[in-house]
Design an enzyme around this catalytic site. Structure first.
Site, short mmCIF file in Angstrom:
data_model
loop_
_atom_site.label_atom_id
_atom_site.label_comp_id
_atom_site.label_asym_id
_atom_site.label_seq_id
_atom_site.Cartn_x
_atom_site.Cartn_y
_atom_site.Cartn_z
N TYR A 1 -6.65 -25.22 34.56
CA TYR A 1 -5.61 -24.25 34.21
C TYR A 1 -5.29 -23.40 35.43
O TYR A 1 -6.21 -22.91 36.10
CB TYR A 1 -6.11 -23.35 33.06
CG TYR A 1 -5.12 -22.29 32.63
CD1 TYR A 1 -3.93 -22.63 31.99
CD2 TYR A 1 -5.38 -20.94 32.85
CE1 TYR A 1 -3.03 -21.66 31.58
CE2 TYR A 1 -4.49 -19.96 32.44
CZ TYR A 1 -3.31 -20.32 31.81
OH TYR A 1 -2.42 -19.35 31.40
N ASP B 1 -7.91 -23.21 43.66
CA ASP B 1 -7.68 -22.11 42.72
C ASP B 1 -9.02 -21.46 42.36
O ASP B 1 -9.75 -21.95 41.50
CB ASP B 1 -6.97 -22.64 41.47
CG ASP B 1 -6.70 -21.54 40.45
OD1 ASP B 1 -7.10 -20.38 40.69
OD2 ASP B 1 -6.08 -21.84 39.40
N LYS C 1 -8.74 -12.23 38.74
CA LYS C 1 -9.90 -11.78 37.96
C LYS C 1 -10.82 -10.81 38.72
O LYS C 1 -10.50 -9.63 38.80
CB LYS C 1 -10.62 -13.00 37.39
CG LYS C 1 -9.67 -13.78 36.46
CD LYS C 1 -10.30 -14.82 35.58
CE LYS C 1 -9.28 -15.30 34.55
NZ LYS C 1 -8.81 -16.66 34.71
C1 LIG Z 1 -7.31 -17.14 34.61
C2 LIG Z 1 -6.89 -18.20 35.53
C3 LIG Z 1 -5.58 -18.29 36.02
C4 LIG Z 1 -4.47 -17.40 35.51
O1 LIG Z 1 -4.68 -16.06 35.80
P1 LIG Z 1 -3.90 -14.95 34.92
O2 LIG Z 1 -4.27 -13.67 35.60
O3 LIG Z 1 -4.43 -15.08 33.53
O4 LIG Z 1 -2.45 -15.25 35.00
C5 LIG Z 1 -5.30 -19.23 36.98
N1 LIG Z 1 -6.25 -20.08 37.43
C6 LIG Z 1 -7.51 -20.05 36.97
C7 LIG Z 1 -8.52 -20.98 37.52
C8 LIG Z 1 -7.87 -19.12 35.99
O5 LIG Z 1 -9.12 -19.12 35.51
#
Ligand SMILES: *Cc1c(COP(=O)(O)O)cnc(C)c1O
Length: 438
Positions: free
Chosen positions: A145, A240, A268
């Site tokens: 994701y 990511d 995060k």
């Molecule tokens: C949470 C997450 C996102 C998206 O971040 P948001 O701040 O919720 O838009 C993208 N990539 C990874 C790996 C994530 O865990």
């Protein structure tokens, strides 16, 4: 029996005014049944709902709360910043300091651009990669994701995995056509895609340790192999680390695996609980962003002073020696305990952790991709989730999410959690729930 009457009435009211009563889908508890808790406050490793029940928290706001909730020094830093201004839309010194702090921990981020969410970070990194390579296609992995930008929703993890949405309606065919997907950990499949599209792929985007289809570790050589293939075919590797950055180690999963992406996305933890994210990487690529270059990306609240102060204080505390070792040991203790309980109760459990991130599947064999995660017993997870909640343990309400331990958790918290897990698994056995299908 835990009393949840206020949460219930607030949920009824919320559903009248907001789709599903929530601001983000997985929060609605759809995958585990029952109704979400409405939270009132949080401190350290604990959260309290509006009915004044206390829980040991393993969600940590889905990752950011690595120091535990509302740590005094962090809250003070935010209050101090707030007194001087909530938002300027102009440069501040704190942004440079935060960028410096990030580059110190992850030197491959030669330059950093701040945004407000992980979604924005990944979406912008993709745009930049497309511009830099003059190519359109991207390659992503099933169950990974990267936020909810159109081009990244194909076969995505997190809420899409939880609710069985392969690709969201509303994404145009043209957009979907440019997103290629392959199973996680299958380097051979990546190679084949590159052979079929040798000059069309702008970037490979990957979760270096997948955390949005449960916890799925990269197999040895996977990330290094991706890097080599990207290099061979002139594509960029976007790592990511929105979830793993400053979570699994100070240098992120790239430091654990000794691989460096051309671009990296963060979110995060770097915001410490405030809306802040970033993308960064090689200077020659990053300098293509406006105002230096021609790739446009902007944000009214980007580099917001409150978020920046919160992130800076959080990273400052995390840079102290020994933090990740201690966090890793504690998380390991939890995971080992879960594996042991699975054996004792003869319920197949696989569990794993890295730094302050962990995961568990009701499965016979280690899970290496999304298909493996889907084959795990998610129905059993729902029972386990509810039983743990009853015993004061707050887990992510989906089998397709990772868990997070904070530096505020203690040995005693872990022991209490394992005790609750033991009782839950024993009840599951007695009620023959482990025999139920998914
Ligand atoms: C949470 C997450 C996102 C998206 O971040 P948001 O701040 O919720 O838009 C993208 N990539 C990874 C790996 C994530 O865990």
């Amino acid at each position: 029996m835990v009393q949840k009457s206020r949460s219930h009435s607030l949920f009824v009211a919320a559903k009248k005014h907001m789709p599903g009563g929530v601001s983000s889908p997985v929060r609605a508890f759809g995958a585990v049944g029952g109704e979400p808790l409405f939270l009132a406050k949080a401190k350290g490793a604990y959260i309290w709902d509006v009915d004044d029940n206390r829980y040991i928290d393993y969600v940590g706001s889905w990752g950011p709360a690595i120091l535990g909730h509302t740590r005094d020094e962090v809250v003070e830093a935010i209050i101090e910043a707030a007194r001087d201004g909530l938002s300027f839309g102009a440069p501040t010194e704190a942004e440079t300091k935060l960028a410096q702090e990030i580059s110190k921990a992850m030197p491959q981020l030669e330059k950093v651009r701040f945004v407000s969410s992980g979604t924005e970070a990944c979406m912008s990194a993709i745009r930049l990669a497309r511009a830099f390579t003059s190519r359109d296609k991207i390659l992503k992995f099933e169950g990974n994701y990267h936020g909810h930008a159109d081009s990244l929703l194909a076969k995505a993890g997190s809420g899409l995995a939880t609710f069985g949405i392969p690709t969201s309606p509303g994404v145009t065919k043209a957009c979907a056509k440019d997103t290629l997907t392959v199973p996680y950990n299958k380097l051979e499949a990546v190679k084949e895609i590159f052979e079929k599209n040798p000059e069309e792929i702008a970037a490979v985007i990957v979760e270096p340790l997948a955390g949005n289809c449960g916890f799925v570790r990269p197999v040895p050589g996977f990330l290094k192999g991706l890097k080599a293939l990207c290099k061979q075919y002139g594509a960029l590797l976007i790592v990511d680390e929105v979830m793993t950055g400053f979570r699994v180690a100070h240098g992120g999963m790239q430091s654990v695996e000794s691989v460096e992406g051309d671009l990296t996305t963060l979110g995060k933890v770097i915001g410490g609980g405030m809306p802040l994210a970033a993308y960064g990487g090689r200077q020659d690529i990053m300098d293509r962003i406006a105002p230096l270059g021609d790739v446009y990306q902007a944000g009214t609240l980007s580099g917001n002073p409150l978020a920046t102060a919160c992130g800076l204080k959080t990273l400052e505390i995390l840079s102290k020696p020994g933090v990740y070792k201690q966090l890793g040991n504690l998380t390991h203790k939890l995971v080992n305990g879960l594996i042991e309980l699975g054996k004792q109760c003869s319920i197949p459990i696989v569990a794993d952790s890295e730094g302050g991130m962990f995961g568990m599947f009701f499965a016979d064999e280690p899970v290496t991709d999304f298909a493996g995660a889907q084959a795990s017993n998610t129905g059993l997870f729902a029972h386990y989730f509810q039983k743990m909640l009853q015993k004061g343990i707050y887990l992510a309400p989906s089998a397709y999410e990772a868990g997070f331990v904070s530096t505020a958790h203690t040995d005693k918290d872990i022991e209490q959690t394992l005790h609750a897990a033991k009782e839950s698994l024993e009840e599951i056995k007695q009620e023959n729930l482990h025999l139920s299908n998914k």
